[in-house]
Design an enzyme around this catalytic site. Structure first.
Site, PDB file in Angstrom:
ATOM      1  N   ARG A   1      52.098  33.489  51.225  1.00  0.00           N
ATOM      2  CA  ARG A   1      52.112  32.890  49.892  1.00  0.00           C
ATOM      3  C   ARG A   1      52.537  33.935  48.891  1.00  0.00           C
ATOM      4  O   ARG A   1      52.316  35.121  49.076  1.00  0.00           O
ATOM      5  CB  ARG A   1      50.750  32.300  49.516  1.00  0.00           C
ATOM      6  CG  ARG A   1      49.631  33.312  49.312  1.00  0.00           C
ATOM      7  CD  ARG A   1      49.501  33.793  47.882  1.00  0.00           C
ATOM      8  NE  ARG A   1      48.268  34.559  47.709  1.00  0.00           N
ATOM      9  CZ  ARG A   1      48.166  35.713  47.036  1.00  0.00           C
ATOM     10  NH1 ARG A   1      49.243  36.253  46.491  1.00  0.00           N
ATOM     11  NH2 ARG A   1      47.023  36.338  46.913  1.00  0.00           N
TER      12      ARG A   1
ATOM     13  N   GLU B   1      44.605  29.929  40.768  1.00  0.00           N
ATOM     14  CA  GLU B   1      44.341  31.240  40.154  1.00  0.00           C
ATOM     15  C   GLU B   1      45.552  31.726  39.350  1.00  0.00           C
ATOM     16  O   GLU B   1      45.446  32.530  38.427  1.00  0.00           O
ATOM     17  CB  GLU B   1      43.970  32.268  41.220  1.00  0.00           C
ATOM     18  CG  GLU B   1      43.664  33.631  40.630  1.00  0.00           C
ATOM     19  CD  GLU B   1      43.219  34.664  41.654  1.00  0.00           C
ATOM     20  OE1 GLU B   1      42.461  34.312  42.576  1.00  0.00           O
ATOM     21  OE2 GLU B   1      43.636  35.818  41.530  1.00  0.00           O
TER      22      GLU B   1
ATOM     23  N   ARG C   1      51.040  28.884  43.283  1.00  0.00           N
ATOM     24  CA  ARG C   1      50.849  29.566  44.563  1.00  0.00           C
ATOM     25  C   ARG C   1      51.799  28.869  45.520  1.00  0.00           C
ATOM     26  O   ARG C   1      51.610  27.693  45.817  1.00  0.00           O
ATOM     27  CB  ARG C   1      49.396  29.478  45.033  1.00  0.00           C
ATOM     28  CG  ARG C   1      48.404  30.345  44.218  1.00  0.00           C
ATOM     29  CD  ARG C   1      48.669  31.807  44.445  1.00  0.00           C
ATOM     30  NE  ARG C   1      47.898  32.725  43.639  1.00  0.00           N
ATOM     31  CZ  ARG C   1      46.803  33.371  44.078  1.00  0.00           C
ATOM     32  NH1 ARG C   1      46.317  33.079  45.270  1.00  0.00           N
ATOM     33  NH2 ARG C   1      46.183  34.255  43.314  1.00  0.00           N
TER      34      ARG C   1
ATOM     35  N   CYS D   1      45.157  38.263  38.608  1.00  0.00           N
ATOM     36  CA  CYS D   1      44.387  39.391  39.131  1.00  0.00           C
ATOM     37  C   CYS D   1      45.327  40.581  39.387  1.00  0.00           C
ATOM     38  O   CYS D   1      46.366  40.404  40.031  1.00  0.00           O
ATOM     39  CB  CYS D   1      43.695  38.993  40.429  1.00  0.00           C
ATOM     40  SG  CYS D   1      42.713  40.311  41.154  1.00  0.00           S
TER      41      CYS D   1
ATOM     42  N   THR E   1      45.269  42.715  41.513  1.00  0.00           N
ATOM     43  CA  THR E   1      45.487  43.003  42.945  1.00  0.00           C
ATOM     44  C   THR E   1      46.724  42.283  43.471  1.00  0.00           C
ATOM     45  O   THR E   1      47.208  42.598  44.549  1.00  0.00           O
ATOM     46  CB  THR E   1      44.285  42.547  43.793  1.00  0.00           C
ATOM     47  OG1 THR E   1      44.151  41.115  43.653  1.00  0.00           O
ATOM     48  CG2 THR E   1      43.013  43.238  43.368  1.00  0.00           C
TER      49      THR E   1
ATOM     50  N   ARG F   1      51.048  37.564  49.787  1.00  0.00           N
ATOM     51  CA  ARG F   1      50.078  37.832  50.845  1.00  0.00           C
ATOM     52  C   ARG F   1      50.623  37.165  52.100  1.00  0.00           C
ATOM     53  O   ARG F   1      50.789  35.947  52.135  1.00  0.00           O
ATOM     54  CB  ARG F   1      48.700  37.255  50.506  1.00  0.00           C
ATOM     55  CG  ARG F   1      47.603  37.749  51.438  1.00  0.00           C
ATOM     56  CD  ARG F   1      46.214  37.398  50.876  1.00  0.00           C
ATOM     57  NE  ARG F   1      45.695  36.191  51.466  1.00  0.00           N
ATOM     58  CZ  ARG F   1      45.080  36.153  52.658  1.00  0.00           C
ATOM     59  NH1 ARG F   1      44.967  37.261  53.359  1.00  0.00           N
ATOM     60  NH2 ARG F   1      44.600  35.036  53.140  1.00  0.00           N
TER      61      ARG F   1
ATOM     62  N   ARG G   1      40.058  39.879  56.782  1.00  0.00           N
ATOM     63  CA  ARG G   1      39.144  38.952  56.097  1.00  0.00           C
ATOM     64  C   ARG G   1      38.540  37.990  57.098  1.00  0.00           C
ATOM     65  O   ARG G   1      39.006  37.878  58.242  1.00  0.00           O
ATOM     66  CB  ARG G   1      39.923  38.152  55.029  1.00  0.00           C
ATOM     67  CG  ARG G   1      40.392  38.981  53.833  1.00  0.00           C
ATOM     68  CD  ARG G   1      41.240  38.139  52.888  1.00  0.00           C
ATOM     69  NE  ARG G   1      41.471  38.845  51.605  1.00  0.00           N
ATOM     70  CZ  ARG G   1      42.182  38.323  50.611  1.00  0.00           C
ATOM     71  NH1 ARG G   1      42.737  37.129  50.740  1.00  0.00           N
ATOM     72  NH2 ARG G   1      42.368  38.984  49.483  1.00  0.00           N
TER      73      ARG G   1
ATOM     74  N   GLU H   1      39.103  35.224  51.784  1.00  0.00           N
ATOM     75  CA  GLU H   1      38.315  36.151  50.965  1.00  0.00           C
ATOM     76  C   GLU H   1      36.839  35.757  50.901  1.00  0.00           C
ATOM     77  O   GLU H   1      36.494  34.586  50.764  1.00  0.00           O
ATOM     78  CB  GLU H   1      38.902  36.078  49.554  1.00  0.00           C
ATOM     79  CG  GLU H   1      38.471  37.137  48.612  1.00  0.00           C
ATOM     80  CD  GLU H   1      39.315  37.065  47.350  1.00  0.00           C
ATOM     81  OE1 GLU H   1      39.739  35.981  46.934  1.00  0.00           O
ATOM     82  OE2 GLU H   1      39.580  38.134  46.818  1.00  0.00           O
TER      83      GLU H   1
HETATM   84  N1  DAR Z   1      36.711  38.644  43.582  1.00  0.00           N
HETATM   85  C1  DAR Z   1      37.398  39.352  42.501  1.00  0.00           C
HETATM   86  C2  DAR Z   1      38.915  39.336  42.729  1.00  0.00           C
HETATM   87  C3  DAR Z   1      39.356  40.134  43.930  1.00  0.00           C
HETATM   88  C4  DAR Z   1      40.795  39.909  44.322  1.00  0.00           C
HETATM   89  N2  DAR Z   1      40.993  38.514  44.832  1.00  0.00           N
HETATM   90  C5  DAR Z   1      41.609  37.582  44.125  1.00  0.00           C
HETATM   91  N3  DAR Z   1      42.257  37.866  43.026  1.00  0.00           N
HETATM   92  N4  DAR Z   1      41.598  36.304  44.575  1.00  0.00           N
HETATM   93  C6  DAR Z   1      36.851  40.779  42.442  1.00  0.00           C
HETATM   94  O1  DAR Z   1      37.048  41.410  41.408  1.00  0.00           O
HETATM   95  O2  DAR Z   1      36.288  41.217  43.420  1.00  0.00           O
END
Ligand code: DAR
Length: 340
Positions: A110, A209, A213, A255, A257, A264, A293, A298
């Site tokens: 994705r 998010e 996506r 985010c 990240t 990903r 994971r 996650e």
């Molecule tokens: N759980 C949030 C985001 C971590 C990265 N994952 C995302 N963006 N889906 C944290 O700050 O741990």
């Protein structure tokens, strides 16, 4: 709000890098859409188990709040200044990883995208969220034949239909508590929806998010075929929509990240032996810049020895290099699993 008091047990990167000096420097600033530092860090304040703890409300946040976001980006993506986004979205051909289907259950790649000129999901208003849904659903109306399908807005679905699509992982549920605290769940399920191709191997989630996506997946180990299908959809959408992208940070996402390639690429892989040798599995993952994971992704556990393994690096690396690293890493993991 005054200097934020993170939970004593929090190990979030935002807590590590938000010093009183940085807070003093940024606390009174607002982006043109009114996004503030206090809004950005709500998730990390409310969730002591956050790893990162901060979200961006729009593209400008990455420059205005660079004094806190840059050190977090350097730490998470393991990049040093000067770093830059290195696009590399070319069709790719690699040897089959697991043609006999002994280990890899499915492959899924994705990318996240946000529309240029709109606030991101944690900060967007209802009207703009509706405009994002309209623009994306229009762009999805004429997809290439191989991935042609239908967009469904959640507001048009009955409860049982929604449950069916959720169980098929075609629709998406309300965001987790981290996303909730960031503001991503506001007005859910308004202006949310999903596109699925007829063969259910290409999907687009709208206003999750991130605004989009874009997902390619199939029940095989053919990561190349999954990637090349993703490219087909991306090329079509990229010709009709303008994405928030920066020459240094790459594609800009809610985010930090996910910036850079915002990609990903991963598999669900059954590792009955390595499940009992987590140190070796973690060593191999680290060696190949892979993230381990649980089965549901996650913050989930491993079910029936099925791991979700994907790339960790998203920034300062091209999409093609990510795929090659994933392929090499998975080959090493499968070799280890066979020889334990
Ligand atoms: N759980 C949030 C985001 C971590 C990265 N994952 C995302 N963006 N889906 C944290 O700050 O741990």
């Amino acid at each position: 709000m005054g200097f934020p008091r993170f939970h004593p047990d929090s190990c979030a990167l935002v807590k590590r890098y938000l010093t009183p000096e940085v807070y003093e420097q940024l606390a009174c600033l607002k982006t043109r859409t009114g996004f503030t530092l206090d809004a950005a860090i709500q998730s990390g304040l409310c969730n002591p188990d956050s790893h990162i703890g901060i979200y961006a409300g729009d593209a400008e946040a990455y420059s205005l709040f660079a004094p806190i976001l840059d050190p977090i980006i350097h730490a998470y993506h393991a990049v040093e200044d000067p770093f830059e986004h290195r696009p590399g979205l070319d069709p790719i051909l690699l040897a089959p990883l697991d043609p006999d289907k002994n280990f890899i259950v499915s492959s899924r790649i994705r990318v996240a995208r946000n529309l240029k000129g709109f606030s991101f999901p944690c900060h967007i208003g209802s009207q703009d969220r509706g405009q994002v849904e309209f623009s994306v659903s229009q762009a999805l109306r004429k997809m290439p034949r191989e991935i042609d399908g239908k967009y469904l807005s959640f507001k048009d679905l009955g409860r049982s239909q929604m449950q069916d699509f959720l169980s098929q992982r075609l629709a998406f549920p309300k965001g987790d508590r981290f996303q909730d605290a960031a503001g991503i769940n506001r007005n859910f399920p308004d202006s949310r929806g999903f596109f699925s191709s007829r063969n259910e191997q290409f999907m687009v989630w709208v206003n999750e998010e991130d605004h989009l996506r874009i997902i390619s997946m199939e029940s095989s180990s053919d990561v190349c075929g999954v990637f090349n299908r993703l490219l087909l959809g991306l090329d079509h959408l990229g010709a009709q929509l303008r994405f928030a992208v920066d020459e240094k940070y790459g594609f800009l996402t809610s985010c930090p990240t996910n910036i850079g390639t915002a990609m990903r690429a991963g598999v669900h892989i059954c590792l009955r032996r390595l499940e009992k040798h987590q140190d070796l599995l973690n060593h191999l993952a680290n060696q190949h810049h892979l993230q381990i994971r649980g089965t549901g992704g996650e913050n989930t556990s491993v079910d029936r020895a099925i791991f979700d393994i994907s790339n960790k690096q998203r920034l300062g690396i091209s999409e093609n290099r990510i795929l090659r690293n994933l392929h090499t890493g998975l080959a090493a993991i499968i070799h280890a699993e066979k020889n334990l």
